[in-house]
Every structure is written in structure tokens, then in C-alpha cells.
Enzyme design. Structure first.
Site, short mmCIF file in Angstrom:
data_model
loop_
_atom_site.label_atom_id
_atom_site.label_comp_id
_atom_site.label_asym_id
_atom_site.label_seq_id
_atom_site.Cartn_x
_atom_site.Cartn_y
_atom_site.Cartn_z
N SER A 72 0.44 -0.95 0.03
CA SER A 72 0.27 -0.16 -0.07
C SER A 72 0.77 1.23 0.06
O SER A 72 0.39 2.25 -0.58
CB SER A 72 -0.78 -0.22 1.15
OG SER A 72 -1.35 -0.95 1.54
N HIS A 122 -2.71 -3.32 -6.86
CA HIS A 122 -3.00 -3.30 -4.89
C HIS A 122 -4.70 -3.39 -5.22
O HIS A 122 -5.60 -2.79 -5.73
CB HIS A 122 -3.02 -1.55 -5.04
CG HIS A 122 -2.70 -1.28 -3.37
ND1 HIS A 122 -3.68 -0.10 -3.56
CD2 HIS A 122 -2.67 -1.61 -2.23
CE1 HIS A 122 -3.58 -0.27 -2.18
NE2 HIS A 122 -3.39 -0.78 -1.37
N GLU A 152 -5.78 -0.89 -7.79
CA GLU A 152 -4.56 -0.37 -8.56
C GLU A 152 -3.59 -1.38 -9.29
O GLU A 152 -2.98 -1.96 -8.75
CB GLU A 152 -4.00 0.62 -7.80
CG GLU A 152 -5.20 2.06 -7.17
CD GLU A 152 -4.74 3.02 -5.64
OE1 GLU A 152 -5.34 3.40 -5.86
OE2 GLU A 152 -3.63 2.40 -5.37
N ASN A 160 -5.16 6.30 -1.91
CA ASN A 160 -5.09 6.84 0.06
C ASN A 160 -3.90 7.86 -0.02
O ASN A 160 -3.61 8.48 0.88
CB ASN A 160 -3.67 5.67 -0.01
CG ASN A 160 -4.21 4.39 0.61
OD1 ASN A 160 -5.34 4.75 1.01
ND2 ASN A 160 -3.33 3.30 0.94
P1 NAD Z 1 -1.35 -9.48 7.17
O1 NAD Z 1 -0.66 -8.77 8.63
O2 NAD Z 1 -2.77 -9.43 7.66
O3 NAD Z 1 -1.07 -10.53 6.67
C1 NAD Z 1 0.64 -10.70 5.84
C2 NAD Z 1 0.82 -11.93 6.60
O4 NAD Z 1 2.11 -12.36 5.96
C3 NAD Z 1 1.25 -13.29 7.86
O5 NAD Z 1 -0.13 -14.29 7.78
C4 NAD Z 1 2.88 -13.27 7.81
O6 NAD Z 1 2.36 -14.32 8.96
C5 NAD Z 1 2.66 -13.59 6.19
N1 NAD Z 1 4.10 -13.58 6.03
C6 NAD Z 1 4.70 -12.68 6.74
N2 NAD Z 1 6.70 -12.47 6.57
C7 NAD Z 1 6.41 -13.53 5.08
C8 NAD Z 1 7.22 -14.76 4.35
N3 NAD Z 1 8.63 -13.48 5.03
N4 NAD Z 1 7.03 -15.48 4.06
C9 NAD Z 1 5.72 -15.62 3.83
N5 NAD Z 1 4.81 -15.53 4.35
C10 NAD Z 1 4.59 -13.83 5.48
O7 NAD Z 1 -0.99 -8.59 6.26
P2 NAD Z 1 -2.29 -7.46 5.53
O8 NAD Z 1 -3.42 -6.64 6.19
O9 NAD Z 1 -2.46 -8.77 4.59
O10 NAD Z 1 -1.38 -6.70 4.23
C11 NAD Z 1 -0.58 -7.62 3.17
C12 NAD Z 1 -0.08 -6.57 1.81
O11 NAD Z 1 -0.98 -6.04 1.88
C13 NAD Z 1 0.60 -5.09 2.99
O12 NAD Z 1 1.77 -5.15 1.91
C14 NAD Z 1 -0.11 -4.22 2.73
O13 NAD Z 1 0.53 -3.25 3.29
C15 NAD Z 1 -1.13 -4.50 1.96
N6 NAD Z 1 -2.22 -4.31 1.86
C16 NAD Z 1 -2.82 -4.49 3.74
C17 NAD Z 1 -4.58 -3.75 2.89
C18 NAD Z 1 -5.36 -4.02 4.07
O14 NAD Z 1 -6.30 -2.96 4.41
N7 NAD Z 1 -4.38 -4.83 5.60
C19 NAD Z 1 -5.24 -2.89 2.09
C20 NAD Z 1 -4.21 -3.56 1.19
C21 NAD Z 1 -2.87 -3.75 1.03
#
Ligand code: NAD
Length: 395
Positions: free
Chosen positions: A127, A148, A160, A198
Site C-alpha cells: 500500500s 494493489h 490499482e 490513499n
Molecule cells: P496481514 O498481517 O494480515 O498478513 C500478512 C501475512 O504475511 C501473515 O500471515 C504473515 O504470517 C505472512 N508473512 C510475513 N512474512 C512472510 C514471509 N517472509 N513469507 C511468507 N509469509 C509471510 O497483512 P495484510 O493486511 O494482509 O497486508 C498484506 C499486504 O497488503 C501489506 O503489504 C499491506 O500493506 C497490503 N495491503 C493491506 C490492506 C489492508 O487493508 N489490510 C489493503 C491493501 C494492501
């Protein structure tokens, strides 16, 4: 080469975003492999996706046989740190959705390149991190781009698509066509802080906070004005309470820093104090509002004149941000408007809103704010001035 329906898709990270994206790809017919370092995350991800697909079947959004097949198409795979990535070796596209930490993402992309073939495309769901900085960890940065999704991914229409400096245009077009084929609305964004949504949405929170900080109105009145007069689904304070102040504050702060401290994106001390106090919103029972059992909801001052002024001040800041994003070629005018309609459910595209309101009126209001405060925060976009001077419209 288009990615076919039968092509295998890899997802790294089984959290909120990774499992949602896995659900989308499997429902679209792809075999999917999801890898995560945490077995708990995999179990949570699988049960969440299974339940969501079953719900789609119950609500007749999906045929029962298609639902069962989609569930069976996802392979949830444990990949302890540094090992187990081979599970994505046969994928045409791998989408990364791990924690938002640059070093972790860079290590992961370098590791992915060691197991996938040369033609495999690598995407990040980041993000806030520069896609270019993630791509730079790869020997073949031309196959890396940002894709995204918004949360919850299966529900939110917008995606995106963000090519980095070295991304091949063919790969960008190929991934965009694939995601369009999954039924999503894609927009093309430049690799700049906050991409489209964003970045443009910042004043919705920032100017709301500012109005409250200055004592112009209380939070309930500002929320009421944005809902009842502006037609937004939620006001800024109820929305920040829903998102969580830790998350919302971190995004604002990262965009402020990424823009070299441009005062337009300055975070609010009031919001920082909520984070300091652990009053993160709905999830902790308290934020701007009190969600604890029996707590009374404050009543807004339903004064339409005051409400109209509040709404207009936040709206002109949003329109200015959207116009400035066009000036800086973050996205095309059509994609800027599509992004706020589909990514944050605004009632109208901001550029179309500016045209309807009159760009001259938007400029007059911003100029008055700039003069009153003497702050760069309120500077009108050069493109807004140019459009007014030339009597042009966006739509
Ligand atoms: P989250 O914390 O729910 O999930 C992340 C997962 O990645 C966890 O299950 C963790 O165990 C795993 N992980 C960490 N390091 C790892 C590795 N090296 N190899 C494999 N797995 C690994 O996070 P999320 O909310 O799903 O966000 C994930 C990504 O998406 C981030 O980059 C975030 O910025 C982006 N994002 C989040 C949102 C949101 O609203 N949550 C929206 C758009 C984008």
C-alpha cells in the site's frame, strides 16, 4: 502472452489480503498456491476463504459445484522462513501480500526469483512502499509491478496497477487484462506515495481532524455534515474509528514523510494521542466515539448552514488533491475519478464534482483558506488555476 485461465497463481502471505486475493483467483478458475511462514495464518486464511465461498453459494452468487471446485483449487502451503518457496515454482504470476516491511519484501522477491522461471510475473500488493524499491531486489525488475487490491479484496471492485520505473509495458498490460478478467475495475497509477486512492483521500481525514482541532465543530457534527449534506457513506471520524487509528495514522505519516514533509499531508497530533492512548477505534472499544456497552452516542448539531460550510471545506481540499494528482500524472482524469468511486465508494468522482460545483468556486474557496491561514497546506493546484484561467472542465 496472456495468462490463461488454467495458469497457476502463487500468493505469498495468507493474511487478510493474501487469502482474499487467493479466493478471487480460485473463483476465476485458477489453481492457486498460498504460502505463509505461519501455520496459524494458513489455517485462519483457509477457514475464512472456505466460509466466504460457502456464503457466496448460499446467497446464490456462485453455483455449488463451482464453489466446491474453487475451494479445492487452493493449496495452502507452509513455508518456514527461507524455505518452502519452491511451492510457487510452477506459477505464471506470484502476488506478494506479506507484512509491510521493505526489507522483508525485498528478501522475499530475491528468494522468489531463485525458484520461479524467467517468464513468471512478480507482483506486490504493497500500500505504501515504492514498487521500484521492491523491484530493485530482483535480477529482472522488468517483470515486477504493483497490483494493489483494497480490503476486503473479494468485495472491493478497485485494483490499482502500478508499473515501476523498469516494468515492461507488455507485462503491465497483461496483468491488467488478467485482473479485469477477474471482474475487477483496474486503474493505472504511477509509483508515487499512496498511489491514487490513499493519496487523494487524505484530506477527508486530515481536514476533518483540522476542523475539529480548531473547534469549528464536534466530530458528530462533522460526520453528520459529510453524510447528510455530502452524501458520503460515513463521516471521517466514524470511518477512522472503523479503519483503526494505528493503521490510518501510519498511512498518513508514511505519505507525509514520502512527500518530503509537504504540509498538505501533515498528520494530526489529536490522532497521534489516540494511538498513544491505545484508543484505536471500534476494535478497542474507544476512538473518537465510545463503543462500550451503554455508552451514549453524541448528537450532531444539525445546522445545515454550518454543515454546508464544513462539507464544502473538506470537499474543495479533496478536489484540489485530485486535480493535483492529474497535474503530477499520477493517473488519468478518468482513472482518478474511477478510483475514488470504486476504491472508497465516494458518491461522485472528485473531478466531476469539481466541474459540477464550478472549478472557479473551488479555487476561490481554497484561495480564501490560503490567505486566512497563510499555510502552504491550502495552496491551490497549478492545474486548478490553469483550468479556471482557460475556462476548461475535466468532464
Ligand atoms: P496481514 O498481517 O494480515 O498478513 C500478512 C501475512 O504475511 C501473515 O500471515 C504473515 O504470517 C505472512 N508473512 C510475513 N512474512 C512472510 C514471509 N517472509 N513469507 C511468507 N509469509 C509471510 O497483512 P495484510 O493486511 O494482509 O497486508 C498484506 C499486504 O497488503 C501489506 O503489504 C499491506 O500493506 C497490503 N495491503 C493491506 C490492506 C489492508 O487493508 N489490510 C489493503 C491493501 C494492501
Amino acid at each position: 502472452m496472456p495468462i490463461t485461465r488454467g495458469a497457476r497463481i502463487g500468493i505469498v502471505g495468507a493474511g487478510a489480503m493474501g487469502s482474499g486475493i487467493a479466493q478471487i483467483a480460485a473463483t476465476a478458475g485458477h489453481p492457486v498456491v498460498v504460502v505463509d511462514t505461519s501455520t496459524e495464518a494458513l489455517a485462519r486464511g483457509k477457514s475464512g476463504v472456505d466460509r466466504a465461498i460457502q456464503r457466496d453459494v448460499e446467497k446464490k452468487r456462485l453455483e455449488s459445484i463451482a464453489g466446491t471446485a474453487a475451494i479445492a483449487r487452493i493449496d495452502w502451503h507452509h513455508a518456514p522462513s527461507g524455505a518452502g518457496l519452491d511451492a510457487v515454482a510452477g506459477c505464471a504470476l506470484v502476488i506478494e501480500a506479506v507484512v509491510e516491511v521493505l526489507g522483508i519484501k525485498r528478501d522475499l522477491f530475491a528468494g522468489l526469483e531463485r525458484v520461479v522461471p524467467a517468464e513468471c510475473i512478480l507482483a506486490t500488493n504493497t500500500s505504501s512502499l515504492p514498487v521500484a524499491a521492491i523491484a530493485a531486489a530482483c535480477a529482472r525488475p522488468e517483470r515486477v509491478l504493483g497490483v494493489h487490491f483494497f480490503n476486503p479484496a473479494p468485495v472491493m471492485a478497485l485494483v490499482e496497477i502500478i508499473p515501476a520505473l523498469g516494468t515492461s509495458p507488455e507485462i503491465t498490460a497483461e496483468v491488467r487484462a488478467l485482473v479485469d478478467g477477474w471482474g475487477k475495475t483496474t486503474v493505472l497509477a504511477s509509483d508515487t506515495p499512496g498511489f491514487i486512492v490513499n493519496r487523494i483521500a487524505r484530506p477527508f481525514y486530515g481536514e476533518g481532524l483540522r476542523l475539529n482541532d480548531e473547534g469549528v465543530a464536534d466530530v458528530a457534527t462533522i460526520d453528520w455534515a459529510m453524510r447528510e449534506i455530502g452524501g458520503f457513506r460515513m463521516g471521517p471520524f466514524e470511518l477512522m474509528d472503523l479503519i483503526g487509528h494505528d493503521v490510518n495514522f501510519a498511512v498518513t505519516r508514511s505519505i507525509f514523510e514520502a512527500f518530503f514533509y509537504d504540509p498538505r499531508y501533515k498528520p494530526s497530533i489529536t490522532q497521534q494521542r489516540l494511538v498513544d492512548a491505545g484508543m484505536l477505534g471500534r476494535k478497542t472499544g474507544r476512538g473518537f466515539y465510545d463503543y462500550r456497552e451503554g455508552a451514549a452516542r453524541p448528537k450532531p448539531r444539525e445546522d445545515r448552514e454550518l454543515g454546508g460550510q464544513i462539507f464544502e471545506r473538506i470537499l474543495v481540499m479533496l478536489i484540489n488533491e485530485a486535480v493535483d494528482a492529474v497535474l503530477w500524472r499520477v493517473a488519468s482524469p478518468a482513472d482518478v475519478d474511477l478510483a475514488v468511486l470504486k476504491g472508497v465508494n465516494y458518491p461522485k468522482g472528485l473531478l466531476a464534482w469539481g466541474d459540477d460545483m464550478g472549478l472557479d468556486r473551488v479555487l476561490t474557496r481554497l484561495t480564501a483558506l490560503e490567505q486566512e491561514y497563510g499555510e502552504d497546506r491550502y495552496r491551490p493546484s497549478a492545474l486548478l488555476k490553469r483550468m479556471v484561467r482557460e475556462g476548461r472542465r475535466f468532464t
